[in-house]
Design an enzyme around this catalytic site. Structure first.
Site, PDB file in Angstrom:
ATOM      1  N   VAL A  56     -14.314   7.963   4.405  1.00  0.00           N
ATOM      2  CA  VAL A  56     -14.171   7.329   5.851  1.00  0.00           C
ATOM      3  C   VAL A  56     -13.741   6.003   5.385  1.00  0.00           C
ATOM      4  CG1 VAL A  56     -14.485   8.649   7.507  1.00  0.00           C
ATOM      5  CG2 VAL A  56     -15.998   7.581   5.361  1.00  0.00           C
ATOM      6  N   ASP A  57     -14.288   6.069   4.016  1.00  0.00           N
ATOM      7  CA  ASP A  57     -14.160   4.067   3.147  1.00  0.00           C
ATOM      8  C   ASP A  57     -12.890   3.927   2.585  1.00  0.00           C
ATOM      9  OD1 ASP A  57     -14.341   5.849   0.507  1.00  0.00           O
ATOM     10  OD2 ASP A  57     -16.772   5.458   0.121  1.00  0.00           O
ATOM     11  N   ASP A  58     -12.388   2.330   1.720  1.00  0.00           N
ATOM     12  CA  ASP A  58     -11.261   2.668   1.590  1.00  0.00           C
ATOM     13  C   ASP A  58     -11.597   3.325  -0.081  1.00  0.00           C
ATOM     14  OD1 ASP A  58     -10.894   1.363   3.250  1.00  0.00           O
ATOM     15  OD2 ASP A  58     -11.735  -0.994   2.647  1.00  0.00           O
TER      16      ASP A  58
END
Ligand code: WTA
Length: 695
Positions: free
Chosen positions: A564-566
């Site tokens: 859910v992060d980059d």
């Protein structure tokens, strides 16, 4: 407010809605036949398998799990006692932890006061226990007729010789050694030799570019770099030493010089004469290491002394040096290996991961050898000379446990079952998967075709940071659901939280965090305690935040939904969008770049780059290629973008923040789901981008 929170909920929704993670409603999945053993989405281990398993029923798991949670100190002490400790840990300091930034600095310590050595436990202890003639490692080369093997006593000799050499050139406790080697036996040997003398190895995957190695060398300042002259993967020769040479030039420009480059001559791939050489710095391994004594005293180190550094990608900035220490990592990697694969001393174990990644640390080298296992190390490519190679190897060595990544499963599935069916595979008894969520279709193919509907699959969820498995099946214990990593390992307390950090109960979907420490947890990011706390412990106070989304179903099974992060997960390799962007903008003709992940049939995710050129520079195919080259040379070929999308402008908020949500939708052609674009500084850029989609 906090950068990680930007668009987090949106991404969670995207992750959870990916079709490949759909609920295991078996009958609806592509109408494919269900395995005979599958019943309402549940796949049961056979009665025979369970009967011989270390943990043979859900009840037994429950009982052990409860004990591990109720009294972790006692649970892990009992296991730790089965290892050799020169000096036992302080009984009241089995675990000291603070995971709550509001209560003070983050601290995780296990077995404080204990003194041990991981190499001693992984090698000497097996020799002393009577396994000196047992095969520790089989090696299979790039070509099917190239192979080798080492018994535990031969392994000990080789490790000691290298350890003595390293000592002779001044490498000692706490010194860093960078290892850039392909999958030769010398790679685990080098790791173990470092561990033996208390040096801290940092293995760099031999697919990284010179710039990427230099970045790591500059960060950890090794005394020695260990490499080999070249390696063949399939038909391609990769001159590793040339790449290291370039990295050493680059590091020197940044003030970090390395005195010694120990180079193994990988004769089957490349001759000495063809290797570039810097006299005084470069040393041939074969010329010097075999002259050293085959006995080398062990450096007894504190349980909390560092064992290794492994750089991994984060959502921002440069790669992070994940630091693992000795005692807890040793106990944890060994115990997770034993249970998740239901290990038996007769097993022949093959993990296809490279030692350049965490999987190769914990489950090619340390975990298996700490159990006295026989490990197969494979140098080549899994589909060379043809897509049947893996099963050829399985039959050749009688592999019983086969651990791989979904991307390989999908690519072999695409090549067709006939390549699998040519081989017997009768020796297989347990299969494993790691690196990304395994989609139910690939799971079933792996289970039915590769494993003949006989071998349970351990879908192990974990991370570089966790050191070992966190959520994983224990293959004899419970029915599996294709695509679910099932339940937590002993001592692990996963929680699923919402945006505000509130724990969700029952059936739920949210951010995956861990509530208590576990022995294999990383202790810090090398040289950057702030980033350690900010990335992992500040998002949700009191918890370790994994960066993954997760759904729990009504039966309590865990379904990982992706990052859910980059961070993009390409073929199970973690790649930070920021790293790819910074490589692109280093190109003189690139003004700005924004990178997002897109679903990819084989790789899981692909890399999609939006690129804005410097004013007046025309689009061209050559430029596209040279942008991709920039990424290959700054990170490595595995990070090359799949698509460059020319962008006259990028969608930004009025405060200048790129709206990746919109870019992700454009990249995946979900144009009717762009959502609200009214907050953009210039909503017109969206239409421009869409019109350039197919250029
Ligand atoms: C992903 C690799 C779903 C996840 C061991 C995690 C998985 C990242 C699984 C860590 C799995 C790994 N199911 N997702 N079984 N295993 N992942 O640090 O997104 O290279 O955060 O460690 O891979 O990647 P890393």
């Amino acid at each position: 407010r906090r950068s990680w929170a930007m668009g987090l909920s949106d991404r969670l929704a995207v992750a959870a809605s990916r079709p490949r993670h759909a609920a295991p409603c078996a009958a609806t999945v592509l109408g494919e036949p269900l395995p005979a053993s599958e019943d309402h989405g549940l796949v049961y281990p056979s009665a025979d398998f369970s009967a011989q398993a270390l943990v043979s029923s859900p009840q037994q798991y429950q009982e052990m799990y409860q004990r591990s949670i109720d009294d972790p100190a006692e649970f892990w002490s009992e296991i730790a006692e089965t290892f050799y400790w020169k000096q036992k840990w302080n009984p009241d300091e089995v675990c000291t932890e603070n995971l709550d930034v509001t209560k003070g600095p983050i601290k995780i310590e296990w077995f404080k006061g204990g003194k041990t050595n991981v190499c001693y436990n992984a090698v000497d202890r097996n020799v002393e226990a009577g396994d000196s003639e047992k095969i520790a490692m089989y090696w299979e080369g790039n070509e099917p007729d190239q192979d080798g093997k080492l018994t535990y006593s031969e392994l000990l000799d080789k490790v000691c010789q290298l350890a003595n050499y390293l000592k002779s050139v001044g490498v000692g406790k706490g010194d860093a050694v960078v290892i850039y080697l392909p999958m030769l036996m010398e790679l685990p040997i080098a790791m173990l030799a470092c561990a033996r003398i208390g040096a801290v190895h940092s293995v760099v995957f031999a697919g990284f570019s010179a710039d990427a190695i230099a970045q790591r060398i500059i960060d950890c300042k090794p005394k020695v770099v260990i490499t080999c002259n070249g390696v063949k993967r399939g038909l391609k020769l990769i001159p590793l030493k040339d790449i290291v040479d370039a990295s050493l030039v680059e590091s020197a420009k940044n003030g970090v010089t390395v005195d010694i480059c120990l180079t193994y001559e990988n004769q089957l791939a490349m001759k000495k004469e063809d290797t570039q050489w810097t006299t005084g710095r470069d040393v041939w391994w074969q010329d010097i290491v075999p002259d050293f004594h085959t006995r080398c005293d062990v450096e007894w180190v504190d349980a909390e002394d560092p064992l290794f550094l492994l750089y991994t990608s984060g959502s921002t900035g440069k790669p992070k040096g994940v630091l693992h220490t000795t005692g807890g990592y040793m106990v944890y990697s060994a115990t997770t290996f034993k249970h998740a694969f239901d290990y038996k001393p007769t097993d022949i174990y093959w993990c296809t991961a490279d030692c350049g990644w965490i999987t190769g640390h914990s489950y090619v080298t340390y975990g298996p050898l700490l159990n006295g296992a026989t490990v197969l190390v494979y140098e080549g490519a899994p589909n060379y000379p043809d897509p049947g190679r893996c099963w050829d190897i399985v039959d050749k060595y009688g592999v019983t446990i086969f651990y791989t990544a979904p991307t390989l499963v999908r690519s072999l599935m695409r090549d067709g079952s006939e390549y699998v069916n040519r081989y017997s595979r009768k020796s297989l008894r347990v299969l494993g998967s790691v690196g990304e969520p395994i989609n139910p279709t690939a799971w079933r193919w792996f289970y039915n075709v590769v494993g003949d509907s006989r071998c349970p699959i351990s879908d192990t969820w974990w991370q570089t940071e966790t050191g070992g498995f966190m959520i994983t099946p224990l293959p004899g214990a419970w029915p599996q659901k294709p695509g679910s990593a099932t339940f937590p390992f002993f001592g692990v307390k996963p929680v699923i939280v919402d945006e505000k950090g509130r724990e969700l109960d029952g059936e739920c979907n949210g951010y995956l965090c861990i509530k208590k420490s576990w022995p294999g947890a990383f202790r810090t990011l090398y040289g950057d305690k702030d980033r350690y706390e900010t990335t992992y412990f500040k998002p949700f106070s009191g918890y370790y935040f994994s960066g993954d989304g997760c759904r729990r179903d009504k039966d309590g099974y865990h379904w990982l939904t992706g990052r859910v992060d980059d961070v993009i997960n390409v073929s199970g390799h973690r790649i930070g969008t920021a790293e790819v962007e910074s490589a692109l903008v280093s190109h003189p003709k690139c003004a700005e770049a924004a990178v997002v992940g897109i679903d990819h049939e084989v790789k899981g995710q692909g890399i999609y780059a939006f690129v804005t050129l410097v004013d007046g520079v025309p689009y061209s195919d050559d430029l596209r290629k040279s942008l991709i080259m920039a990424v290959r040379s700054q990170i490595g070929a595995f990070a090359a973008p799949d698509k460059i999308h020319w962008a006259p402008g990028l969608p930004k908020t009025r405060s200048g923040k790129i709206m990746r949500r919109i870019l992700r939708k454009i990249a995946s052609r979900q144009l009717d789901e762009l959502g609200d674009t009214s907050t953009l500084a210039d909503p017109g850029v969206v239409d421009q981008l869409i019109s350039l989609s197919d250029s």
